[in-house]
Design an enzyme around this catalytic site. Structure first.
Site, mmCIF file in Angstrom:
data_model
loop_
_atom_site.group_PDB
_atom_site.id
_atom_site.type_symbol
_atom_site.label_atom_id
_atom_site.label_comp_id
_atom_site.label_asym_id
_atom_site.label_seq_id
_atom_site.Cartn_x
_atom_site.Cartn_y
_atom_site.Cartn_z
ATOM 1 N N ASP A 46 -0.865 1.387 0.092
ATOM 2 C CA ASP A 46 -1.445 0.420 1.022
ATOM 3 C C ASP A 46 -1.167 -0.998 0.530
ATOM 4 O O ASP A 46 -1.562 -1.371 -0.577
ATOM 5 C CB ASP A 46 -2.958 0.649 1.115
ATOM 6 C CG ASP A 46 -3.613 -0.279 2.127
ATOM 7 O OD1 ASP A 46 -3.755 0.128 3.298
ATOM 8 O OD2 ASP A 46 -3.986 -1.411 1.750
ATOM 9 N N TYR A 51 -1.181 -9.850 0.727
ATOM 10 C CA TYR A 51 -1.158 -9.544 -0.709
ATOM 11 C C TYR A 51 0.049 -10.142 -1.421
ATOM 12 O O TYR A 51 0.050 -10.275 -2.649
ATOM 13 C CB TYR A 51 -1.161 -8.028 -0.947
ATOM 14 C CG TYR A 51 -2.315 -7.268 -0.350
ATOM 15 C CD1 TYR A 51 -3.426 -7.931 0.177
ATOM 16 C CD2 TYR A 51 -2.299 -5.880 -0.300
ATOM 17 C CE1 TYR A 51 -4.476 -7.228 0.744
ATOM 18 C CE2 TYR A 51 -3.354 -5.171 0.256
ATOM 19 C CZ TYR A 51 -4.435 -5.844 0.783
ATOM 20 O OH TYR A 51 -5.469 -5.136 1.335
ATOM 21 N N LYS A 76 -0.243 -4.811 6.713
ATOM 22 C CA LYS A 76 -1.192 -5.426 7.638
ATOM 23 C C LYS A 76 -0.723 -6.832 8.020
ATOM 24 O O LYS A 76 -0.161 -7.554 7.189
ATOM 25 C CB LYS A 76 -2.586 -5.516 7.001
ATOM 26 C CG LYS A 76 -3.067 -4.220 6.377
ATOM 27 C CD LYS A 76 -4.397 -4.391 5.676
ATOM 28 C CE LYS A 76 -4.680 -3.233 4.747
ATOM 29 N NZ LYS A 76 -3.893 -3.290 3.500
ATOM 30 N N HIS A 109 -5.136 -7.234 10.329
ATOM 31 C CA HIS A 109 -5.933 -7.282 9.100
ATOM 32 C C HIS A 109 -7.383 -7.682 9.366
ATOM 33 O O HIS A 109 -8.308 -7.110 8.762
ATOM 34 C CB HIS A 109 -5.288 -8.252 8.104
ATOM 35 C CG HIS A 109 -5.614 -7.959 6.675
ATOM 36 N ND1 HIS A 109 -4.762 -8.263 5.631
ATOM 37 C CD2 HIS A 109 -6.689 -7.381 6.096
ATOM 38 C CE1 HIS A 109 -5.313 -7.887 4.491
ATOM 39 N NE2 HIS A 109 -6.486 -7.349 4.756
ATOM 40 N N ASN A 242 -8.269 8.267 -11.008
ATOM 41 C CA ASN A 242 -8.587 8.127 -9.585
ATOM 42 C C ASN A 242 -7.904 9.184 -8.734
ATOM 43 O O ASN A 242 -8.321 9.432 -7.595
ATOM 44 C CB ASN A 242 -8.194 6.735 -9.088
ATOM 45 C CG ASN A 242 -9.078 5.638 -9.637
ATOM 46 O OD1 ASN A 242 -10.167 5.890 -10.136
ATOM 47 N ND2 ASN A 242 -8.599 4.408 -9.553
#
Length: 276
Positions: A46, A51, A76, A109, A242
């Protein structure tokens, strides 16, 4: 390597329920870190125009040696590109940065309800991109129920996902239920509330019992509730931890106890007032 379950979106596209997030990963660290995630077993990445690391994400996908079809990539639309034609141009820039033949998922976004643009017109641009075949699915991020209702009333394509802030202190049950009712999958950002929930006594008690970290317990809670989640880390051990969510389960009681921690507490902006 454990198999990550997939969610089937409302247009038949499948997305791995666990992904790797790249928010706040500096561009000069993004490629190496994303390659490490792909080597760990993640098949869902993602990113976002905001970013600033789309180029490095695309590089990582190519350098991984994996087939393009085996990696689900999301980006996004930036907040400054909500005008119809600018949204189209912004998508072109994303594809140039990623240097991939297609994108799996592209999102608005933020709804920016008081901004100069109208997210319904922005959505119509995304519908055009979707019909072109350059993106497999389109969706939204940070949309509230009133925003979703406008889209459903005034457009043709139902969003495949709504990526929203969700964690034990902000369970978003009503918004998640509205999405489910209309075939919109929920993606959870800030899944551990920037670490704020990890010292909660309920979560630490459950973690001790199941012999897992608090973060693993919270991420497993998301998985069992049906959220799509993509934790971010630049540390290899945490990237691996994770991912290790599929060889244990929480009880129904555990899930209920964690859900009961809700206090409607955000770590990020309120989508009803945020205008980027």
């Amino acid at each position: 390597m454990p198999s990550v379950p997939s969610i089937t979106l409302n247009n038949g596209v499948t997305i791995p329920q666990l992904g790797f997030g790249t928010f706040q990963i500096p561009p000069d660290e993004t490629c190496e870190t994303t390659v490490a995630a792909l080597e760990t077993g993640y098949r869902h990445i993602d990113t976002a125009q905001m970013y600033g690391n789309e180029k490095e994400v695309g590089q990582a996908v190519r350098e991984s040696g994996l087939d393009r079809a085996d990696v689900f990539v999301t980006s996004k639309l930036n907040n400054g590109a909500h005008a119809h034609d600018e949204a189209l141009r912004a998508f072109d820039r994303t594809m140039e940065e990623l240097d991939l033949d297609y994108l799996d998922l592209f999102l608005i976004h933020w709804p920016l309800p008081g901004g100069s643009g109208d997210f319904v017109e922005t959505w119509k641009a995304l519908e055009e991109i979707y019909r072109s075949g350059r993106v497999k699915a389109i969706g939204v991020s940070n949309f509230q129920e009133n925003h979703l209702r406008r889209l459903l009333d005034d457009s043709t394509v139902v969003p495949a996902v709504n990526q929203i802030e969700v964690h034990p202190y902000l369970t978003q049950d009503a918004l998640r239920a509205f999405g489910a009712e209309h075939g919109i999958a929920t993606e959870a950002w800030s899944p551990i509330a920037q670490g704020k929930v990890l010292a909660d006594p309920t979560i630490t008690r459950i973690a001790e019992r199941v012999e897992r970290t608090p973060a693993q317990v919270v991420l497993r809670w998301h998985i069992q509730r049906g959220d799509i989640v993509f934790p971010k880390s630049v540390t290899l051990k945490r990237i691996q931890d994770n991912f290790a969510l599929f060889d244990f389960e929480l009880t129904e009681g555990d899930v209920g106890e964690i859900s009961a921690l809700n206090r409607d507490e955000r770590t990020g902006p309120d989508p009803d007032t945020f205008n980027g």
